[in-house]
Design a protein around this motif. Structure first.
Motif, PDB file in Angstrom:
ATOM      1  N   ALA A   1       1.077  -1.168  -0.010  1.00 45.93           N
ATOM      2  CA  ALA A   1       0.106   0.054   0.104  1.00 45.93           C
ATOM      3  C   ALA A   1       0.588   1.367   0.035  1.00 45.93           C
ATOM      4  O   ALA A   1       0.691   1.917  -0.668  1.00 45.93           O
ATOM      5  N   GLU A   2       2.068   0.816   0.377  1.00 46.40           N
ATOM      6  CA  GLU A   2       3.225   2.410   0.795  1.00 46.40           C
ATOM      7  C   GLU A   2       3.362   2.629  -0.768  1.00 46.40           C
ATOM      8  O   GLU A   2       3.629   3.909  -1.293  1.00 46.40           O
ATOM      9  N   ALA A   3       4.085   1.629  -1.871  1.00 53.51           N
ATOM     10  CA  ALA A   3       4.223   1.295  -2.725  1.00 53.51           C
ATOM     11  C   ALA A   3       3.644   2.109  -3.185  1.00 53.51           C
ATOM     12  O   ALA A   3       4.407   2.951  -4.353  1.00 53.51           O
ATOM     13  N   ILE A   4       2.206   1.588  -3.850  1.00 55.88           N
ATOM     14  CA  ILE A   4       1.886   2.750  -3.986  1.00 55.88           C
ATOM     15  C   ILE A   4       1.321   3.519  -4.502  1.00 55.88           C
ATOM     16  O   ILE A   4       1.337   4.521  -5.482  1.00 55.88           O
ATOM     17  N   THR A   5       1.335   4.018  -3.275  1.00 53.66           N
ATOM     18  CA  THR A   5       1.389   5.495  -2.532  1.00 53.66           C
ATOM     19  C   THR A   5       2.373   6.826  -3.749  1.00 53.66           C
ATOM     20  O   THR A   5       2.580   7.472  -3.892  1.00 53.66           O
ATOM     21  N   THR A   6       3.452   5.711  -3.218  1.00 50.33           N
ATOM     22  CA  THR A   6       5.102   6.481  -4.375  1.00 50.33           C
ATOM     23  C   THR A   6       5.741   6.109  -5.231  1.00 50.33           C
ATOM     24  O   THR A   6       6.538   6.805  -5.649  1.00 50.33           O
ATOM     25  N   SER A   7       5.077   5.624  -6.093  1.00 45.67           N
ATOM     26  CA  SER A   7       5.570   4.549  -7.019  1.00 45.67           C
ATOM     27  C   SER A   7       5.140   5.577  -8.350  1.00 45.67           C
ATOM     28  O   SER A   7       3.462   5.807  -8.432  1.00 45.67           O
ATOM     29  N   GLU A   8       5.880   5.714  -9.664  1.00 43.74           N
ATOM     30  CA  GLU A   8       5.850   6.461 -10.558  1.00 43.74           C
ATOM     31  C   GLU A   8       4.520   5.061 -11.100  1.00 43.74           C
ATOM     32  O   GLU A   8       5.168   3.770 -11.219  1.00 43.74           O
ATOM     33  N   PRO A   9       4.094   5.443 -12.035  1.00 40.89           N
ATOM     34  CA  PRO A   9       2.989   4.343 -13.054  1.00 40.89           C
ATOM     35  C   PRO A   9       4.236   3.442 -13.908  1.00 40.89           C
ATOM     36  O   PRO A   9       5.054   3.435 -14.604  1.00 40.89           O
ATOM     37  N   GLY A  10       4.017   2.204 -14.046  1.00 43.30           N
ATOM     38  CA  GLY A  10       4.615   1.684 -14.482  1.00 43.30           C
ATOM     39  C   GLY A  10       5.983   0.754 -14.286  1.00 43.30           C
ATOM     40  O   GLY A  10       6.516   0.211 -14.526  1.00 43.30           O
ATOM     41  N   ARG A  11       5.898   1.503 -12.875  1.00 40.18           N
ATOM     42  CA  ARG A  11       7.335   0.929 -12.126  1.00 40.18           C
ATOM     43  C   ARG A  11       7.022   0.356 -10.684  1.00 40.18           C
ATOM     44  O   ARG A  11       7.719   0.421  -9.843  1.00 40.18           O
ATOM     45  N   LEU A  12       5.978  -0.405 -10.526  1.00 38.69           N
ATOM     46  CA  LEU A  12       5.984  -1.187  -9.920  1.00 38.69           C
ATOM     47  C   LEU A  12       5.099  -2.681  -9.810  1.00 38.69           C
ATOM     48  O   LEU A  12       4.345  -2.662 -10.910  1.00 38.69           O
ATOM     49  N   ALA A  13       6.049  -3.778  -9.328  1.00 36.32           N
ATOM     50  CA  ALA A  13       5.404  -4.872 -10.090  1.00 36.32           C
ATOM     51  C   ALA A  13       5.485  -5.410  -8.823  1.00 36.32           C
ATOM     52  O   ALA A  13       6.454  -5.820  -7.594  1.00 36.32           O
ATOM     53  N   VAL A  14       4.278  -6.654  -8.973  1.00 33.78           N
ATOM     54  CA  VAL A  14       3.978  -7.518  -8.101  1.00 33.78           C
ATOM     55  C   VAL A  14       4.257  -8.931  -8.052  1.00 33.78           C
ATOM     56  O   VAL A  14       3.714  -9.662  -9.699  1.00 33.78           O
ATOM     57  N   MET A  15       4.704  -9.983  -7.539  1.00 26.48           N
ATOM     58  CA  MET A  15       5.650 -11.272  -8.198  1.00 26.48           C
ATOM     59  C   MET A  15       4.505 -12.194  -6.866  1.00 26.48           C
ATOM     60  O   MET A  15       3.957 -12.177  -5.381  1.00 26.48           O
ATOM     61  N   PHE A  16       3.606 -13.361  -7.636  1.00 31.03           N
ATOM     62  CA  PHE A  16       2.936 -14.284  -6.434  1.00 31.03           C
ATOM     63  C   PHE A  16       3.586 -15.612  -6.980  1.00 31.03           C
ATOM     64  O   PHE A  16       3.441 -16.217  -7.853  1.00 31.03           O
ATOM     65  N   LEU A  17       4.493 -16.016  -6.397  1.00 30.46           N
ATOM     66  CA  LEU A  17       5.456 -17.616  -6.464  1.00 30.46           C
ATOM     67  C   LEU A  17       4.455 -18.481  -5.884  1.00 30.46           C
ATOM     68  O   LEU A  17       4.024 -18.800  -4.566  1.00 30.46           O
ATOM     69  N   ASP A  18       4.357 -19.777  -6.262  1.00 27.66           N
ATOM     70  CA  ASP A  18       3.432 -20.996  -5.407  1.00 27.66           C
ATOM     71  C   ASP A  18       4.615 -22.032  -5.697  1.00 27.66           C
ATOM     72  O   ASP A  18       5.164 -22.212  -7.552  1.00 27.66           O
ATOM     73  N   LEU A  19       5.261 -22.888  -5.158  1.00 24.60           N
ATOM     74  CA  LEU A  19       5.992 -23.999  -5.656  1.00 24.60           C
ATOM     75  C   LEU A  19       5.658 -24.991  -6.013  1.00 24.60           C
ATOM     76  O   LEU A  19       3.871 -25.864  -5.727  1.00 24.60           O
ATOM     77  N   ASP A  20       5.869 -25.781  -7.181  1.00 22.01           N
ATOM     78  CA  ASP A  20       5.528 -26.767  -7.898  1.00 22.01           C
ATOM     79  C   ASP A  20       5.195 -28.319  -7.202  1.00 22.01           C
ATOM     80  O   ASP A  20       7.112 -28.275  -6.687  1.00 22.01           O
ATOM     81  N   ARG A  21       4.448 -29.106  -7.059  1.00 19.05           N
ATOM     82  CA  ARG A  21       4.524 -29.752  -6.156  1.00 19.05           C
ATOM     83  C   ARG A  21       5.376 -30.323  -4.952  1.00 19.05           C
ATOM     84  O   ARG A  21       5.847 -31.362  -4.303  1.00 19.05           O
ATOM     85  N   PHE A  22       4.745 -29.252  -4.010  1.00 20.37           N
ATOM     86  CA  PHE A  22       4.712 -29.256  -2.997  1.00 20.37           C
ATOM     87  C   PHE A  22       4.613 -29.887  -2.002  1.00 20.37           C
ATOM     88  O   PHE A  22       5.314 -30.725  -0.920  1.00 20.37           O
TER      89      PHE A  22
END
Length: 803
Positions: free
Chosen positions: A396-417
């Protein structure tokens, strides 16, 4: 000459009384003593006036005598006032004896003393009348002393009354003096009573004209000097005792504050320590005496530590002289340890100037515990990474301070864990998650944040990162996952699927960005796992369909079956004879509203949701019932192959479920073949072999499906208690164009035959493939060249079943 001497005798008590008041700072006892000495002086003055016939006329002497006559009259109330002070203000008793205590208390009360003064003043006023004192006449003493002597009137008995009351007052004082606690005060009071009594007796002699008047002057002198000396001695001894007691109390307090584990100290207006207990001194590696006079800033400079601006706040407190304040402070002690204290500070005025008195409690352990609580509230207890709450706050803090197109969010899930957890134990899974967390942190920049969302899911915030930066970091993460993990000598491989969303095109709030990254991660899994995928709007349609399919499967399960599903059978034939040797049971879903749904779409959903367990049981039961039906219809026994999913294979109820189905349907176990994919063994060969042995004990046939695509090697093939290997269709498809595939198939067939295992190839679609397989010793084939999957009735009509 005698007149001057008598006047001098009268002045001495007054001088001593004044000296007492100023010497002892005008205490109540000193004031009472002064009043008594004043009346002694006035009493002596009325005697001295009678010798002044050479100085004044008889009429003037008469008036002066009448004026100063009240001195003797007022001695009684004055002595009683001293008794009151001793009784109430000093270390005298509150009661003398139980029997007389209340009487004494009333007699030494202010009210009674005022009444006594009033009575004495009335007697004094009566002395101005002729009934009090008629006149004065000359008397010549045998020693040539001449003086005037009064003739008392008919109220002369009042003089006797006053004298008696005065003596009674002294007796009362004497009674009280016996119970005075302070021995010096008791001695003074006792002497005061005795000497006053003697002075009163001398006063009686003044009533006889032939005795002369000058002895009273001598008596007054002796009385005054004696009382003054005893009074001074009492005060000197009392002060000495007080000093001794104070020194003892000071030593006692010194030891008491030194024994106190809290930090007790005081500072002067320059910031120097003026008081410090042992606990405080130890913080600076000194003794309390060494710390006195030292400056806190200098001590911090010498030790190289920091006082975090404590003196600046203390100076403001001293300048404002505020009331007691409580605050928390931190500083580094002489040993370099960070200390937190909760301190109360009170500015005070002392003889040495402004002082700041401080009492502090060490709360370092409490602060550390508080930090641990906060850390637990915002961090994952297993990996130490930020948890979901802290991650959402930072995003939420990063959203308020980041320029458009310069913030990425990753969602990782381990395979066969899940396979790792179920195959080994949760301890192994937890150790793996810790290692994964360490590798992820090494792939990120200092400004990025990685958190464990729960289970085997991780979230990453890439601040000030473009799409190209996100691709670079995603590839770095995938590369580190290519390396094996070593856990207690166990070599494990695990991959991850990554979904990526970009702010603000894929969402402008926390929830949307995470949800869309999650959606992209599932698309990466669908495309073969071990991959990254950026979010696109059309992915939501796929997710909605997944949710819909899962809901429909739940509905079907609640109704007790999968009426809209059906089992089809794909023939398996002997390469040499061309005869049917078995069929593979395959699931198909023909939904009444959604139409035909591919197994590649609904089987993964069933596997992830856990619905594959009841669905697999239903499919096994249908296949067994069909096999029994064919046998009852007169067909020769045919082998039915049924696939076991990874979740079914890990299910502890698998053995019981198979036994139940075989018993319920009456199927011969030898006609049932269970297909297990090779990648089920990737997380532990020993567990895989043991589970296969348990299944074989049921009497069923076992085959390894998709052989050659997993991570196992041919070296442990002889340990597998199986009957058949099924070569994956990917090798067959490129058989005629790939020399490498041909060599792999040749190796598999050769090794299997040496181990007395049969080999079946699936996905055979051309005569060229069939001829190559026949020429290289393959036992059975399966594929569209022989037949597509058919319903049971279609298979019967095709005539492939033999009677």
């Amino acid at each position: 000459m005698l007149f001057i001497t008598m006047i001098a005798f009268a002045v001495v008590p007054l001088f001593l009384g004044v000296a007492t008041v100023f010497t002892f700072r005008k205490t109540r006892l000193a004031r009472g003593f002064f009043i008594f000495m004043l009346f002694i002086s006035v009493w002596q003055l009325d005697v001295a006036i009678l010798y002044g016939y050479e100085w004044w006329t008889p009429e003037q002497i008469d008036r002066l005598f009448r004026f100063f006559r009240f001195g003797f009259i007022m001695l009684g109330p004055a002595s009683l006032y001293i008794a009151h002070i001793v009784y109430h203000d000093l270390e005298g008793p509150k009661t003398v004896k139980r029997r007389f205590g209340r009487l004494v208390e009333h007699l030494v009360s202010i009210r009674f003393i005022l009444i006594y003064y009033a009575f004495s003043f009335i007697v004094y006023l009566l002395g101005w009348s002729s009934k009090g004192i008629e006149k004065l006449y000359y008397v010549e003493h045998p020693q040539n002393a001449k003086y005037l002597y009064p003739i008392y009137g008919e109220f002369q008995f009042l003089i006797a009354v006053v004298l008696v009351i005065f003596l009674c007052s002294l007796i009362l004082c004497l009674v009280i003096s016996r119970s005075v606690i302070n021995r010096h005060m008791r001695f003074f009071f006792l002497v005061f009573c005795v000497v006053s009594f003697l002075a009163g007796i001398v006063g009686v002699f003044n009533l006889a004209e032939d005795k002369g008047l000058y002895p009273s002057g001598i008596a007054v002198m002796i009385f005054s000097i004696t009382i003054f000396a005893v009074y001074n001695r009492m005060n000197a001894n009392t002060i000495q005792d007080m000093n001794t007691e104070l020194l003892g109390q000071k030593e006692f307090l010194r030891k008491m504050i030194d024994m106190n584990p809290n930090y007790i100290y005081a500072k002067d207006s320059q910031g120097n320590f003026s008081l410090a207990n042992l606990a405080m001194a130890r913080l600076y590696g000194k003794s309390p005496d060494e710390l006195i006079g030292c400056n806190e800033r200098e001590l911090s400079a010498i030790s190289g530590s920091s006082s975090f601006g404590i003196w600046d706040r203390d100076r403001r407190l001293l300048e404002g002289m505020e009331e007691t304040v409580g605050l928390e402070e931190k500083f580094v002690d002489a040993q370099g340890h960070l200390k937190w204290v909760r301190v109360s500070k009170m500015p005070i005025h002392t003889s040495g100037g402004k002082q700041l008195l401080c009492i502090a409690t060490d709360i370092t352990d409490y602060k550390r515990y508080q930090e641990q609580i906060i850390n637990l509230a915002y961090h994952d207890s297993l990996t130490g990474l930020p948890n979901r709450l802290l991650y959402n706050n930072r995003l939420a803090e990063a959203i308020t301070t980041s320029e458009p197109g310069r913030l990425a969010v990753m969602f990782l899930d381990l395979d066969r864990f899940k396979l790792i957890n179920d195959t080994f134990n949760h301890t192994t899974g937890d150790l793996l998650l810790k290692l994964v967390a360490e590798r992820l942190q090494k792939c990120l920049r200092p400004s990025d944040t990685v958190s464990r969302r729960g289970g085997d899911e991780f979230n990453i915030i890439l601040k000030d990162a473009t799409r190209e930066d996100a691709i670079q970091i995603a590839n770095a993460i995938l590369n580190v996952f290519d390396k094996p993990y070593w856990l207690d000598g166990l070599e494990l491989y695990v991959s991850t699927s990554i979904g990526i969303s970009i702010y603000p095109e894929d969402g402008d709030d926390v929830e949307t960005l995470i949800r869309n990254a999650d959606t992209a991660m599932y698309r990466a899994k669908e495309k073969g796992k071990n991959h990254y995928q950026f979010y696109t709007p059309d992915m939501n349609e796929t997710n909605m369909r997944r949710v819909l399919l899962e809901k429909e499967m739940h509905k079907a399960l609640e109704k007790g079956g999968f009426e809209s599903c059906m089992v089809v059978y794909q023939p398996q034939v002997n390469v040499a004879t061309g005869l049917l040797t078995g069929v593979e049971a395959l699931l198909r879903w023909d939904h009444r509203e959604l139409g035909i749904i591919s197994p590649s779409e609904f089987i993964p959903i069933a596997e992830e949701s856990g619905l594959i367990v009841p669905l697999g049981k239903w499919a096994l039961r249908m296949a067994c019932l069909q096999n029994v039906a064919w046998r009852k219809a007169g067909y020769l026994p045919v082998r039915v192959s049924v696939n076991l999913s990874p979740r079914q294979f890990r299910d502890e109820r698998l053995m019981g479920m198979i036994e139940e189905v075989l018993e319920e349907t009456g199927m011969d176990p030898a006609c049932l073949e269970l297909e297990i994919t090779e990648n089920m063994a990737v997380q532990g060969a020993d567990y895989f072999v043991r589970k296969l042995a348990e299944l074989r004990s049921l009497g069923v046939q076992l085959s390894i499906d998709d052989f050659g695509t997993g991570y196992s090697s041919l070296s442990y093939l002889n340990k597998l208690p199986v009957h058949k290997l099924k070569i994956d269709r990917s090798f067959i498809r490129d058989l005629n164009t790939s020399v490498e595939n041909a060599e792999i198939i040749t190796s598999i067939i050769s090794m299997a035959h040496k181990l007395n295992l049969k080999v079946i190839a699936e996905g055979v679609e051309t005569e060229e493939q069939l001829n190559w397989l026949a020429g290289n010793g393959c036992d059975e084939i399966q594929g569209f060249l022989i037949s597509r999957p058919l319903q049971a009735a279609q298979l019967e009509r095709k005539g492939m079943l033999r009677r």
